[in-house]
Structure formats: C-alpha cells, structure tokens
Motif scaffolding. Structure first.
Motif, mmCIF file in Angstrom:
data_model
loop_
_atom_site.group_PDB
_atom_site.id
_atom_site.type_symbol
_atom_site.label_atom_id
_atom_site.label_comp_id
_atom_site.label_asym_id
_atom_site.label_seq_id
_atom_site.Cartn_x
_atom_site.Cartn_y
_atom_site.Cartn_z
ATOM 1 N N SER A 135 57.550 10.816 41.775
ATOM 2 C CA SER A 135 57.298 10.486 43.175
ATOM 3 C C SER A 135 56.962 9.014 43.345
ATOM 4 O O SER A 135 56.405 8.365 42.452
ATOM 5 C CB SER A 135 56.167 11.349 43.746
ATOM 6 N N CYS A 136 57.307 8.503 44.514
ATOM 7 C CA CYS A 136 57.082 7.087 44.819
ATOM 8 C C CYS A 136 56.916 6.922 46.325
ATOM 9 O O CYS A 136 57.493 7.676 47.115
ATOM 10 C CB CYS A 136 58.272 6.256 44.329
ATOM 11 N N ILE A 137 56.124 5.926 46.723
ATOM 12 C CA ILE A 137 55.986 5.559 48.132
ATOM 13 C C ILE A 137 56.445 4.120 48.297
ATOM 14 O O ILE A 137 56.429 3.332 47.343
ATOM 15 C CB ILE A 137 54.533 5.715 48.642
ATOM 16 N N ALA A 138 56.864 3.778 49.498
ATOM 17 C CA ALA A 138 57.346 2.425 49.783
ATOM 18 C C ALA A 138 56.996 2.037 51.209
ATOM 19 O O ALA A 138 56.838 2.897 52.080
ATOM 20 C CB ALA A 138 58.862 2.345 49.575
ATOM 21 N N SER A 139 56.865 0.733 51.436
ATOM 22 C CA SER A 139 56.552 0.235 52.779
ATOM 23 C C SER A 139 56.888 -1.248 52.859
ATOM 24 O O SER A 139 56.945 -1.945 51.841
ATOM 25 C CB SER A 139 55.060 0.443 53.095
ATOM 26 N N SER A 140 57.093 -1.716 54.083
ATOM 27 C CA SER A 140 57.247 -3.155 54.304
ATOM 28 C C SER A 140 55.881 -3.820 54.404
ATOM 29 O O SER A 140 55.795 -5.050 54.470
ATOM 30 C CB SER A 140 58.054 -3.411 55.587
ATOM 31 N N ASP A 141 54.819 -3.030 54.433
ATOM 32 C CA ASP A 141 53.446 -3.544 54.472
ATOM 33 C C ASP A 141 52.919 -3.593 53.037
ATOM 34 O O ASP A 141 52.860 -2.567 52.356
ATOM 35 C CB ASP A 141 52.567 -2.630 55.328
ATOM 36 N N GLN A 142 52.510 -4.760 52.590
ATOM 37 C CA GLN A 142 52.079 -4.902 51.203
ATOM 38 C C GLN A 142 50.755 -4.191 50.900
ATOM 39 O O GLN A 142 50.343 -4.114 49.740
ATOM 40 C CB GLN A 142 51.969 -6.374 50.810
ATOM 41 N N LYS A 143 50.106 -3.636 51.913
ATOM 42 C CA LYS A 143 48.904 -2.822 51.657
ATOM 43 C C LYS A 143 49.213 -1.684 50.695
ATOM 44 O O LYS A 143 48.333 -1.206 49.982
ATOM 45 C CB LYS A 143 48.360 -2.226 52.961
ATOM 46 N N ILE A 144 50.468 -1.255 50.685
ATOM 47 C CA ILE A 144 50.828 -0.106 49.871
ATOM 48 C C ILE A 144 50.681 -0.415 48.382
ATOM 49 O O ILE A 144 50.547 0.493 47.556
ATOM 50 C CB ILE A 144 52.266 0.356 50.201
ATOM 51 N N LYS A 145 50.678 -1.706 48.024
ATOM 52 C CA LYS A 145 50.549 -2.078 46.612
ATOM 53 C C LYS A 145 49.182 -1.718 46.056
ATOM 54 O O LYS A 145 49.035 -1.413 44.874
ATOM 55 C CB LYS A 145 50.799 -3.579 46.446
ATOM 56 N N GLU A 146 48.164 -1.743 46.918
ATOM 57 C CA GLU A 146 46.792 -1.508 46.473
ATOM 58 C C GLU A 146 46.238 -0.159 46.923
ATOM 59 O O GLU A 146 45.153 0.233 46.520
ATOM 60 C CB GLU A 146 45.881 -2.627 46.987
ATOM 61 N N VAL A 147 46.960 0.536 47.761
ATOM 62 C CA VAL A 147 46.426 1.764 48.343
ATOM 63 C C VAL A 147 46.191 2.833 47.273
ATOM 64 O O VAL A 147 46.953 2.955 46.305
ATOM 65 C CB VAL A 147 47.382 2.308 49.433
ATOM 66 N N MET A 148 45.112 3.563 47.447
ATOM 67 C CA MET A 148 44.816 4.722 46.606
ATOM 68 C C MET A 148 44.850 5.946 47.522
ATOM 69 O O MET A 148 43.826 6.352 48.087
ATOM 70 C CB MET A 148 43.450 4.576 45.945
#
Length: 216
Positions: A191-204
């Motif tokens: 599984s993987c998530i993606a976004s144009s918002d870089q917050k997703i890089k650090e989200v838990m």
C-alpha cells in the motif's frame, strides 16, 4: 489523516445490502447493484460505508454528499476534506485527509510476474526492479506508488504508468509535483499514499481495522 480498512464477507453481504442500500442515493444503489459478483458489489459498498463511518467518527460529519470532478475524481461537496478509496482482492480501504490524496492497495499475488508489465515501466524503473533482491516486492512498491499518484492527480486511465517516473518518492506531472509514502496496512497487501501536498511525507496516519460487525 485516517485510513480505515476492512475485509469483505459473503456471510455479511445481504445484511450489508439491507442495512445501507435504503439510505444510499439512487445513483449509489445503481452503482453497487450493477456488479454481478457479490465480491465486487460489496467492495464498492464498503468503500462508501467506510467513508461515512470515518467522517462521522473522526470528523463529526454525518450528512455527506459526494460528486465527481470532470476528471471523474470523487470529492465531498461543500467540504474541505478529501478522500480516496482503494480495494484489492478482499480488502477495501478509505483514506481521509485535509488535503488532496490518492491511496492504492494491491494484493501480494505471487502468480503475477513483473515481466508481464515491462511495457508500462521506464528503463530506470525496470532496472531498479531487476536489481532488487526481492523483485516482486519491488514491483509492487513501483505499482502502488504509480497508482496512488495517478489517483491523487485525478487523471485516471488517460495517464500511462510509464509517462512519469518517481524518484526518491517524488515526481512531476505536467508541472505539478507529487509525493509518495509507503504505508503498512496488512501483511498480504502492499500500500502507498500520494499527494501534491508535501505534508504527506511526514504524516503518520491513523490506520484502523474496522470489523464488519461494527458496520452492520
């Protein structure tokens, strides 16, 4: 961000239909009932149910109305929250966040050969898979990242997988930058998530399994 998931069950199929079809819109009913296989119908139904459950439980939102953009990407009308639904095999998952996102889950099907999908990879991606100790794991990582980005972008099937390349969990599509993050939902799935918002890089994200009995 919250990510809810559950598994389909033939024993619960009719009770789920009886519980939710009367309260769904006519369009949602038609979309669910058009499937011939109970598995496909229940995956579609549970995606909507998880969305409603997540919004009510975590955001105190009871009345929701969804629609689709011109690119067919679904969204919540009159609300700044975003969601995305994915399913594979027997698992269905729904991600909800304060920013646009895509999520993809894929069953770890050992009958699949990555060589059957070479035409959808760039030369660098193919080399990365072939050089990996676990080629199939690397292939599924590649596949879920690409699908999550396509869903976050909203282009759907008109965007070929080999038309963009993800490097260090980042990529560009027509001048727009996207970020990806691998997540663990279940040992039998990638599984993987993606976004144009870089917050997703650090989200838990909060990842929670919802038993079907809770949804009945």
């Amino acid at each position: 961000m919250i990510i809810l998931y559950t598994f389909i069950s033939e024993a619960n199929h009719q009770p789920l239909l009886d519980r939710y079809l009367p309260v769904f819109s006519q369009e949602s009913k038609q979309n669910i009932l058009r499937y011939r296989r109970w598995q496909d119908a229940q995956l579609s139904l549970l995606g909507k149910v998880l969305l409603e459950y997540g919004l009510k439980t975590y955001y105190n939102i009871s009345d929701i109305e969804t629609d689709v953009l011109t690119n067919k990407k679904p969204y919540l009308k009159g609300n700044d929250l975003h969601f995305n639904i994915s399913h594979s095999k027997n698992l269905v998952t729904c991600a909800i966040a304060e920013y646009s996102l895509g999520i993809d889950v894929e069953f770890n099907d050992q009958k699949i050969s990555y060589q059957d999908f070479i035409f959808q990879m760039t030369d660098k991606e193919l080399q990365e898979i072939q050089n990996s100790e676990d080629k199939m794991k690397q292939f599924f990582m590649y596949w879920t990242r690409k699908e999550a980005v396509i869903k976050a972008h909203g282009a759907g099937m008109i965007l070929p997988l080999d038309s963009f390349e993800i490097i260090n969990n980042e990529c560009h599509i027509v001048g727009e930058k996207f970020f990806t993050k691998e997540i663990f939902i279940h040992k039998e799935y990638h599984s993987c998530i993606a976004s144009s918002d870089q917050k997703i890089k650090e989200v838990m994200p909060i990842i929670k399994y919802i038993e079907e009995d809770i949804l009945l």
